[in-house]
Design a protein around this motif. Structure first.
Motif, short mmCIF file in Angstrom:
data_model
loop_
_atom_site.label_atom_id
_atom_site.label_comp_id
_atom_site.label_asym_id
_atom_site.label_seq_id
_atom_site.Cartn_x
_atom_site.Cartn_y
_atom_site.Cartn_z
N ARG A 23 45.12 28.52 77.44
CA ARG A 23 43.07 28.51 77.54
C ARG A 23 42.61 29.07 76.67
NH1 ARG A 23 44.38 28.19 82.74
NH2 ARG A 23 44.32 30.61 83.10
N ARG A 24 43.56 30.37 76.71
CA ARG A 24 43.12 31.96 75.97
C ARG A 24 43.00 30.87 74.56
NH1 ARG A 24 44.17 36.74 76.73
NH2 ARG A 24 42.41 37.20 75.67
N LYS A 25 44.05 30.33 73.80
CA LYS A 25 44.08 29.93 71.78
C LYS A 25 42.17 29.01 72.35
CE LYS A 25 48.32 30.08 70.08
NZ LYS A 25 47.87 30.35 69.13
N ILE A 26 42.46 28.16 73.36
CA ILE A 26 40.98 28.02 73.11
C ILE A 26 39.72 28.62 72.85
CG2 ILE A 26 39.83 25.47 74.32
CD1 ILE A 26 42.48 24.12 75.52
N GLU A 27 39.80 29.29 74.22
CA GLU A 27 38.58 29.83 74.41
C GLU A 27 38.21 30.52 72.61
OE1 GLU A 27 39.49 32.53 77.76
OE2 GLU A 27 39.38 31.17 79.30
N LYS A 28 39.75 31.11 72.32
CA LYS A 28 39.52 32.30 70.92
C LYS A 28 38.82 31.00 69.95
CE LYS A 28 41.95 35.09 67.73
NZ LYS A 28 41.53 34.18 66.44
N ASN A 29 39.64 30.05 70.61
CA ASN A 29 39.07 28.30 68.76
C ASN A 29 37.32 27.64 68.98
OD1 ASN A 29 39.90 26.69 66.63
ND2 ASN A 29 39.40 25.53 68.35
N SER A 30 37.06 28.43 70.34
CA SER A 30 35.80 28.29 70.83
C SER A 30 34.41 29.15 70.10
CB SER A 30 35.08 28.11 72.29
OG SER A 30 34.99 29.10 72.62
N LYS A 31 35.00 30.45 69.53
CA LYS A 31 33.97 31.60 69.73
C LYS A 31 34.25 31.66 67.70
CE LYS A 31 34.76 33.82 73.99
NZ LYS A 31 35.99 34.81 75.25
N ASP A 32 35.71 31.13 67.43
CA ASP A 32 35.14 31.16 65.91
C ASP A 32 34.12 30.20 65.06
OD1 ASP A 32 37.08 32.92 66.29
OD2 ASP A 32 39.27 31.41 65.77
N TRP B 243 36.56 19.78 81.25
CA TRP B 243 36.62 18.47 79.84
C TRP B 243 35.34 19.52 78.50
CZ3 TRP B 243 35.20 13.49 82.13
CH2 TRP B 243 36.61 12.89 82.61
N LYS B 244 34.05 19.68 78.86
CA LYS B 244 33.16 21.15 77.88
C LYS B 244 33.89 21.72 77.53
CE LYS B 244 27.75 22.53 78.28
NZ LYS B 244 28.21 21.36 77.29
N ARG B 245 34.44 22.56 78.29
CA ARG B 245 34.78 23.77 77.29
C ARG B 245 36.44 23.95 76.42
NH1 ARG B 245 34.78 26.05 83.24
NH2 ARG B 245 36.93 25.10 83.14
N ASN B 246 36.89 22.21 76.66
CA ASN B 246 37.89 21.82 76.05
C ASN B 246 36.93 21.39 74.62
OD1 ASN B 246 40.77 19.96 76.24
ND2 ASN B 246 40.35 20.96 75.24
N PHE B 247 36.46 20.87 74.39
CA PHE B 247 34.94 19.78 73.32
C PHE B 247 35.26 21.46 72.33
CE2 PHE B 247 35.19 15.57 75.62
CZ PHE B 247 35.53 15.00 74.13
N GLU B 248 34.52 22.45 73.67
CA GLU B 248 33.58 23.40 72.64
C GLU B 248 34.95 24.17 71.96
OE1 GLU B 248 31.56 25.64 75.81
OE2 GLU B 248 30.42 24.70 75.57
N GLY B 249 36.34 24.39 72.48
CA GLY B 249 37.46 24.88 71.51
C GLY B 249 38.33 24.10 71.45
N TYR B 250 37.82 22.79 70.87
CA TYR B 250 39.32 22.15 70.94
C TYR B 250 39.61 21.74 69.23
CZ TYR B 250 41.10 17.07 70.15
OH TYR B 250 41.64 16.07 70.33
#
Length: 201
Positions: free
Chosen positions: A192-201, A114-121
Protein backbone atom coordinates in the motif's frame (compact mmCIF):
# COMPACT_ATOMS: atom_id res chain seq x y z
CA UNK A 1 -26.07 -14.32 -27.66
CA UNK A 2 -24.79 -17.65 -26.35
CA UNK A 3 -23.81 -18.51 -29.95
CA UNK A 4 -21.02 -15.95 -29.59
CA UNK A 5 -19.18 -18.20 -27.13
CA UNK A 6 -19.44 -21.21 -29.43
CA UNK A 7 -17.29 -19.35 -31.96
CA UNK A 8 -14.26 -19.83 -29.70
CA UNK A 9 -14.38 -23.60 -30.23
CA UNK A 10 -11.35 -24.65 -32.24
CA UNK A 11 -13.27 -26.22 -35.12
CA UNK A 12 -14.93 -22.84 -35.75
CA UNK A 13 -12.20 -20.40 -34.70
CA UNK A 14 -9.54 -21.87 -36.98
CA UNK A 15 -11.77 -21.19 -40.01
CA UNK A 16 -12.10 -17.46 -39.29
CA UNK A 17 -9.90 -14.74 -40.78
CA UNK A 18 -8.01 -12.38 -38.48
CA UNK A 19 -10.58 -9.68 -39.23
CA UNK A 20 -13.45 -12.00 -38.27
CA UNK A 21 -11.69 -13.00 -35.03
CA UNK A 22 -11.29 -9.36 -34.09
CA UNK A 23 -14.98 -8.79 -34.82
CA UNK A 24 -15.85 -11.65 -32.46
CA UNK A 25 -13.71 -10.12 -29.71
CA UNK A 26 -15.43 -6.77 -30.27
CA UNK A 27 -18.82 -8.49 -30.03
CA UNK A 28 -17.69 -10.05 -26.74
CA UNK A 29 -16.67 -6.63 -25.40
CA UNK A 30 -20.05 -5.21 -26.47
CA UNK A 31 -21.79 -8.05 -24.62
CA UNK A 32 -19.72 -7.57 -21.45
CA UNK A 33 -20.26 -3.80 -21.55
CA UNK A 34 -24.02 -4.28 -21.68
CA UNK A 35 -23.86 -6.77 -18.81
CA UNK A 36 -21.94 -4.22 -16.72
CA UNK A 37 -24.09 -1.19 -17.68
CA UNK A 38 -21.39 0.79 -19.45
CA UNK A 39 -20.66 1.90 -22.99
CA UNK A 40 -18.65 -0.56 -25.11
CA UNK A 41 -15.14 0.43 -26.12
CA UNK A 42 -13.03 -0.43 -29.14
CA UNK A 43 -10.88 -3.56 -29.22
CA UNK A 44 -7.66 -2.72 -31.06
CA UNK A 45 -4.68 -4.87 -32.08
CA UNK A 46 -1.50 -3.30 -30.70
CA UNK A 47 0.75 -2.02 -33.47
CA UNK A 48 3.94 -3.57 -32.07
CA UNK A 49 4.50 -7.31 -32.54
CA UNK A 50 7.19 -7.22 -29.81
CA UNK A 51 4.77 -5.78 -27.22
CA UNK A 52 5.29 -7.78 -24.02
CA UNK A 53 1.66 -7.80 -22.91
CA UNK A 54 -1.46 -9.77 -23.91
CA UNK A 55 -3.86 -6.91 -23.33
CA UNK A 56 -4.35 -3.50 -21.75
CA UNK A 57 -7.20 -1.14 -20.97
CA UNK A 58 -6.12 2.33 -22.12
CA UNK A 59 -7.46 5.86 -21.68
CA UNK A 60 -5.98 8.62 -23.82
CA UNK A 61 -7.93 11.84 -23.42
CA UNK A 62 -11.54 11.02 -24.23
CA UNK A 63 -10.69 7.78 -26.03
CA UNK A 64 -10.90 4.48 -24.23
CA UNK A 65 -9.87 1.17 -25.81
CA UNK A 66 -8.71 -2.36 -25.13
CA UNK A 67 -5.38 -3.14 -26.78
CA UNK A 68 -4.65 -6.80 -27.51
CA UNK A 69 -1.51 -8.52 -28.73
CA UNK A 70 -1.67 -9.73 -32.33
CA UNK A 71 -0.92 -13.30 -31.18
CA UNK A 72 -4.38 -13.46 -29.63
CA UNK A 73 -5.76 -13.06 -33.15
CA UNK A 74 -3.15 -14.98 -35.15
CA UNK A 75 -2.57 -18.07 -33.01
CA UNK A 76 -5.66 -20.31 -32.54
CA UNK A 77 -4.10 -21.82 -29.40
CA UNK A 78 -4.46 -18.38 -27.74
CA UNK A 79 -8.18 -17.95 -28.50
CA UNK A 80 -9.22 -18.44 -24.86
CA UNK A 81 -6.48 -16.07 -23.74
CA UNK A 82 -8.19 -13.62 -26.10
CA UNK A 83 -11.53 -14.33 -24.42
CA UNK A 84 -10.20 -13.90 -20.89
CA UNK A 85 -8.25 -10.78 -21.88
CA UNK A 86 -11.41 -9.07 -23.15
CA UNK A 87 -13.24 -10.00 -19.94
CA UNK A 88 -10.34 -8.88 -17.72
CA UNK A 89 -9.62 -5.59 -19.48
CA UNK A 90 -13.35 -4.89 -19.78
CA UNK A 91 -13.54 -5.21 -16.01
CA UNK A 92 -10.91 -2.47 -15.76
CA UNK A 93 -13.15 -0.34 -18.00
CA UNK A 94 -16.02 -0.93 -15.56
CA UNK A 95 -13.76 0.02 -12.64
CA UNK A 96 -12.80 3.20 -14.46
CA UNK A 97 -16.47 4.14 -14.93
CA UNK A 98 -17.12 3.48 -11.22
CA UNK A 99 -14.34 5.79 -10.03
CA UNK A 100 -15.04 8.61 -12.50
CA UNK A 101 -18.58 9.35 -11.46
CA UNK A 102 -19.29 12.90 -10.39
CA UNK A 103 -19.45 11.73 -6.79
CA UNK A 104 -18.44 8.40 -5.23
CA UNK A 105 -20.85 7.65 -2.34
CA UNK A 106 -19.14 7.56 1.07
CA UNK A 107 -20.16 3.93 1.55
CA UNK A 108 -18.61 2.70 -1.72
CA UNK A 109 -15.29 1.70 -0.17
CA UNK A 110 -14.45 -0.62 -3.08
CA UNK A 111 -14.62 2.20 -5.64
CA UNK A 112 -12.51 4.39 -3.33
CA UNK A 113 -9.87 1.62 -3.14
CA UNK A 114 -9.91 1.36 -6.92
CA UNK A 115 -9.49 5.12 -7.28
CA UNK A 116 -6.46 5.17 -4.97
CA UNK A 117 -5.03 2.19 -6.84
CA UNK A 118 -5.45 3.74 -10.29
CA UNK A 119 -3.75 6.92 -9.04
CA UNK A 120 -0.67 4.92 -8.01
CA UNK A 121 -0.99 1.96 -10.36
CA UNK A 122 2.04 -0.34 -10.51
CA UNK A 123 2.72 -2.00 -13.87
CA UNK A 124 4.01 -5.57 -14.20
CA UNK A 125 7.31 -4.22 -15.51
CA UNK A 126 7.74 -2.19 -12.30
CA UNK A 127 6.92 -5.01 -9.87
CA UNK A 128 5.17 -8.18 -11.03
CA UNK A 129 4.33 -9.37 -7.51
CA UNK A 130 2.80 -6.06 -6.47
CA UNK A 131 1.04 -5.75 -9.83
CA UNK A 132 -0.79 -9.04 -9.24
CA UNK A 133 -1.84 -8.00 -5.72
CA UNK A 134 -3.27 -4.54 -6.46
CA UNK A 135 -6.96 -4.00 -5.67
CA UNK A 136 -7.95 -3.39 -9.31
CA UNK A 137 -6.01 -6.43 -10.55
CA UNK A 138 -7.32 -8.78 -7.85
CA UNK A 139 -10.85 -7.68 -8.65
CA UNK A 140 -10.38 -8.13 -12.41
CA UNK A 141 -8.75 -11.54 -11.89
CA UNK A 142 -11.56 -12.71 -9.59
CA UNK A 143 -14.22 -11.46 -12.00
CA UNK A 144 -12.52 -13.18 -14.96
CA UNK A 145 -12.23 -16.49 -13.11
CA UNK A 146 -15.91 -16.33 -12.16
CA UNK A 147 -16.88 -15.76 -15.79
CA UNK A 148 -14.59 -18.54 -17.06
CA UNK A 149 -16.00 -20.99 -14.51
CA UNK A 150 -19.51 -20.18 -15.70
CA UNK A 151 -18.45 -20.93 -19.27
CA UNK A 152 -16.51 -24.13 -18.47
CA UNK A 153 -19.36 -26.50 -19.37
CA UNK A 154 -19.40 -25.10 -22.90
CA UNK A 155 -15.73 -25.93 -23.43
CA UNK A 156 -15.41 -29.32 -21.72
CA UNK A 157 -13.86 -30.73 -24.91
CA UNK A 158 -11.46 -27.81 -25.42
CA UNK A 159 -8.08 -28.47 -23.71
CA UNK A 160 -6.96 -24.89 -24.45
CA UNK A 161 -9.81 -23.57 -22.32
CA UNK A 162 -8.81 -25.72 -19.34
CA UNK A 163 -5.21 -24.50 -19.63
CA UNK A 164 -6.41 -20.89 -19.67
CA UNK A 165 -8.64 -21.37 -16.63
CA UNK A 166 -5.87 -23.16 -14.72
CA UNK A 167 -3.42 -20.37 -15.54
CA UNK A 168 -5.83 -17.77 -14.18
CA UNK A 169 -6.53 -19.79 -11.02
CA UNK A 170 -2.81 -20.36 -10.40
CA UNK A 171 -2.00 -16.66 -10.70
CA UNK A 172 -4.87 -15.67 -8.40
CA UNK A 173 -4.28 -18.34 -5.75
CA UNK A 174 -0.51 -17.83 -5.53
CA UNK A 175 -0.37 -14.02 -5.64
CA UNK A 176 -0.62 -13.45 -1.88
CA UNK A 177 1.93 -16.15 -1.07
CA UNK A 178 4.37 -14.55 -3.50
CA UNK A 179 3.75 -11.17 -1.84
CA UNK A 180 4.46 -12.63 1.61
CA UNK A 181 7.72 -14.15 0.35
CA UNK A 182 8.85 -10.88 -1.21
CA UNK A 183 7.60 -8.34 1.35
CA UNK A 184 7.32 -10.35 4.57
CA UNK A 185 4.65 -10.44 7.26
CA UNK A 186 3.48 -6.85 6.70
CA UNK A 187 3.23 -7.25 2.94
CA UNK A 188 -0.15 -5.52 2.65
CA UNK A 189 1.09 -2.40 4.42
CA UNK A 190 4.33 -2.31 2.40
CA UNK A 191 2.52 -2.71 -0.92
CA UNK A 192 0.00 0.00 0.00
CA UNK A 193 2.85 2.37 0.79
CA UNK A 194 4.47 1.65 -2.58
CA UNK A 195 1.21 2.41 -4.40
CA UNK A 196 0.79 5.65 -2.42
CA UNK A 197 4.38 6.64 -3.24
CA UNK A 198 3.81 5.86 -6.92
CA UNK A 199 0.79 8.18 -7.00
CA UNK A 200 2.97 11.07 -5.77
CA UNK A 201 5.91 10.48 -8.15
Amino acid sequence: MWFLYSRFKLRKWKKYTSIKRLEILQALENKMAKKNHRDPIDVVVHERADWNCLGMFSVMGDRKCIYIHENLILNPAYRFHALETIIHEGRHASQYVAINREHIPWWNFRAKRWKRNFEGYISASQDKVLYNNQAVERDAQKYTIKMLQRLAWRYKNEPDFQKTLERNLYRFENAEEQAKQKYGLFYKFKMRRKIEKNSKD
